[in-house]
Scaffold this motif. Structure first.
Motif: not given
Length: 738
Positions: A6-9, A27-31, A209-214, A218-219
């Motif tokens: 399970q992924y969580q930021p 909760l935060s996300r990887p850099v 745009k999908v990659l930018d949004a993902v 994450q960050d």
């Protein structure tokens, strides 16, 4: 079978909430370590055992986009229709639908989705997958759901051109449009990220745009906030050395150095195609799309944000359009911002912000909200915070300070009537500027705020327009007004409009300017002042001068302001975020009563802003003239804007005048403008008299009921003394939280 996690930021934040006692874990996300997609999304960083899950209506381009994203990431691609359903069933999807029928198809499709076990892949869902809850819960555990949001009109044209006949649910008597609209509720339930996809956007662009949004999901390290007075080089304030996020600045309100919070990297930008995709959207849909871009999902997830927006605007506004645009005359249009429960534009922020605040604050601390109002904010903030859930009311209280003799009788009646078990009004024997300055001084008094936290476990927060969260909903209605003109065929997208706003504290004007920055084609922002015209003089000369000026009571009390707090954010913007310069200017204003802009900054300001002012006499004359010619009654603030718009517009484009309050709130002035000789001093009698005119708009739906509720009740009044105000605050905390 692949190993799935399970992924969580993830984010760990230490929040110093004014006193340093309340700590907050989030909760935060990887850099991200590089801008190169394949490196950033390598098997050792983003993807690993995770999936990118593409969701959207049939015809959204999920399959094509998924393949392109997979190629860019060099990872497996799974198309649910082709690789799961047809393989499992050994027949085409259309054949299966014809064989088992609509309801059985959804169940069989969901069961097939439950068998999917993948990691490090791009998965393209079918258009109907989101309608099966168990299947979506299973697939969502393994990744991030990206909603390809394509306008319904575009989808219908695409499906028609392809001759598609396998849409689940399509049957005699049910239109394709109805099916697409029905499905939106399921897409909104499951997505983590929304990607706006217009009609002519190439699949390659959608994939980027999908990659930018993902990456953004994450960050969030880039979506931090700074003070307008922070020094980039010196690290002189706490905000300079500790990252602050949306959830922090909503609760903190005012920066520790006395400045106002702004996003460190500015506001998000929308492309023209993205804006055009919102032309046919409802107000609530527009609000969600815009606010999703301004609030990171780690602070408030998209699903929770949607719930909050629906709560704020779904039933609390009397007009289904929420903020309708009405043609007045010629090239002038009114943006009606008074259909909320307390009849002013403040409802747009203050039906929303309490819920944002309640979601963001740590559960280990009580909060007392401090508000200063020149009129409309008081009842709006009292009403908004009174609508919180009971459990939230136990830990969130509010005190509203207003000039006892500086608001209209009906405004005062509203503020008194709107008091609840967790919200109180206190009249101050002074003007709005004193109330606002006093609150700022209280926030920066670390001894007092520290005492409240240690002694009572209570932190202070702000809900005035100095709070960044107050500005965001105002951006929405300025953008929405422009889109409405396009939708009505008044203009085509890209054609400019001017905006004229009655302006005191500069928050509403700043929100319009922010909408312009985000891509709405606003040409000129026209600031309309009454006889307290310090802003008009400043915009014309570059000199902000309070020396020898006294506040003048007018028929438009909400703009009876001499110190415009939100101007600080605008100065920070045009000064290229030079916090030292902003500090210098504001300190000079505080200590010497004036400051002057450099010539280059004045030039920037005058490219953006135009200003004028209106006397009380001209205000009343405008109300009478508009009623006589159009049968429409303006409130006193809107009349100020109308007079200034008449004087300053060049009539080469439409002008949108912000109608910031309902005329019912200012009944004595309105009756005087309509030349009624004898005016009963009872507010209810005044409203009944106005209702007899059968004018547009009708008497406000909730105002009469509010005034009837309590018979005006009672409220506290205090002297214009800082120690007295602080004593009131401590007493209220003792009574509510202890």
């Amino acid at each position: 079978m692949f190993h799935i996690f399970q992924y969580q930021p993830l984010r760990l934040i230490t929040q110093n909430s004014l006193s340093g006692v309340c700590l907050k874990l989030m909760l935060s996300r990887p850099v991200a370590f590089t801008q190169i997609w394949k490196s950033w999304f390598s098997s050792h960083s983003f993807l690993g055992k995770k999936n990118i899950i593409l969701m959207g209506p049939p015809g959204a381009g999920k399959t094509t986009t998924g393949r392109i994203v997979g190629q860019k990431l060099d990872c497996p691609v799974i198309d649910i229709d082709d690789d799961v359903l047809e393989t499992t069933w050994n027949m085409s999807v259309s054949e299966k639908l014809q064989d088992v029928g609509y309801e059985e198809f959804l169940e069989e499709e969901g069961k097939a989705l439950l068998t999917v076990s993948a990691s490090g892949s791009v998965i393209s869902l079918s258009g109907s997958n989101p309608m099966h809850a168990a299947g979506m819960q299973h697939i969502k555990k393994n990744g991030i759901v990206v909603y390809l949001d394509v306008p319904t009109r575009v989808i219908m044209n695409r499906l028609k051109s392809k001759g598609t006949d396998r849409i689940v649910g399509l049957s005699p008597g049910i239109s394709l449009k109805d099916i697409l609209q029905f499905r939106k509720q399921f897409y909104k339930r499951w997505f983590d990220i929304r990607v706006l996809c217009g009609g002519s956007v190439a699949a390659e662009v959608v994939a980027e745009k999908v990659l930018d949004a993902v990456k953004r999901y994450q960050d969030s390290e880039l979506e931090t906030f700074i003070s307008t007075r922070s020094s980039r080089s010196g690290g002189s304030t706490e905000e300079d050395s500790h990252k602050l996020y949306f959830s922090d600045i909503v609760t903190q309100g005012l920066a520790l150095d006395g400045g106002l919070f702004v996003p460190e990297r500015g506001l998000p930008k929308f492309t023209a195609e993205e804006w055009q995709g919102l032309i046919e959207a409802t107000y609530i849909e527009r609000a969600q799309v815009i606010l999703e871009r301004c609030i990171h999902p780690a602070d408030i997830p998209a699903s929770k944000l949607a719930e909050i927006i629906e709560t704020a605007y779904g039933e609390n506004f009397s007009c289904s359009k929420v903020a309708p645009v009405r043609h007045l005359a010629g090239n002038q249009f009114l943006l009606e911002l008074f259909h909320g429960p307390t009849a002013s534009f403040k409802d747009f922020a203050l039906q929303l912000v309490p819920h944002l605040f309640a979601y963001c604050i740590p559960r280990s601390c009580n909060y007392l909200i401090l508000v200063a109002t020149s009129g409309d904010t008081g009842s709006a903030v009292l009403d908004g915070f009174s609508r919180l859930h009971d459990t939230d009311k136990q830990r969130i209280a509010l005190v509203n300070f207003f000039p006892e003799d500086g608001v209209s009788p009906i405004q005062k009646s509203q503020m008194i009537a709107c008091q609840k078990e967790n919200a109180w009004s206190v009249g101050v024997k002074s003007d709005f500027d004193f109330c606002q300055t006093a609150i700022k001084q209280i926030f920066t008094n670390s001894d007092f705020t520290g005492f409240l936290t240690v002694e009572y476990g209570t932190a202070l927060a702000a809900a005035n327009s100095i709070n960044w969260a107050r500005l965001l909903p105002q951006i929405v209605y300025h953008a929405s007004a422009y889109l409405d003109l396009v939708h009505q065929g008044i203009i085509s997208f890209g054609s400019p409009v001017d905006i004229c706003i009655p302006t005191g504290n500069f928050g509403n004007m700043l929100a319009a300017f922010y909408a312009k920055i985000m891509g709405i084609p606003i040409r000129k922002c026209i600031c309309a002042s009454n006889e307290n015209n310090v802003l008009t003089d400043f915009i014309r000369t570059g000199v902000y001068d309070l020396r020898g000026r006294k506040l003048i009571s007018s028929f438009s009390p909400a703009v009876d302001i001499l110190k415009s707090s939100n101007l600080e954010r605008y100065l920070h913007l045009i000064a290229n975020e030079d916090g030292q310069l902003v500090t210098q200017l504001l300190n000079q204003l505080e200590n010497q009563g004036h400051f002057q802009l450099q010539k280059d900054l004045l030039g920037k300001l005058q490219q953006d802003l135009v200003a004028g002012w209106c006397s009380d006499e001209d205000c009343l004359a405008a109300i009478h003239s508009v009623y006589s010619t159009a049968g429409y009654i303006l409130d006193t603030h809107t009349a100020v804007a109308k007079v200034v718009a008449d004087r300053l517009q060049d009539r080469t484009c439409p002008i949108i005048i912000s109608s910031t309050a309902h005329y019912s709130k200012f009944a004595p002035a309105i009756l005087r403008a309509l030349r009624i000789a004898e005016i009963n001093q009872n507010p209810l009698s005044q409203l009944h008299l106005l209702s007899s005119y059968s004018a547009l708009p009708p008497i406000h739906w909730g105002l009469l009921e509010t005034l009837k509720k309590t018979g005006n009740g009672d409220h506290q009044v205090c002297a214009a003394d800082m120690s007295v105000l602080m004593s009131h605050i401590e007493t209220l905390i003792q009574n509510h939280f202890m």
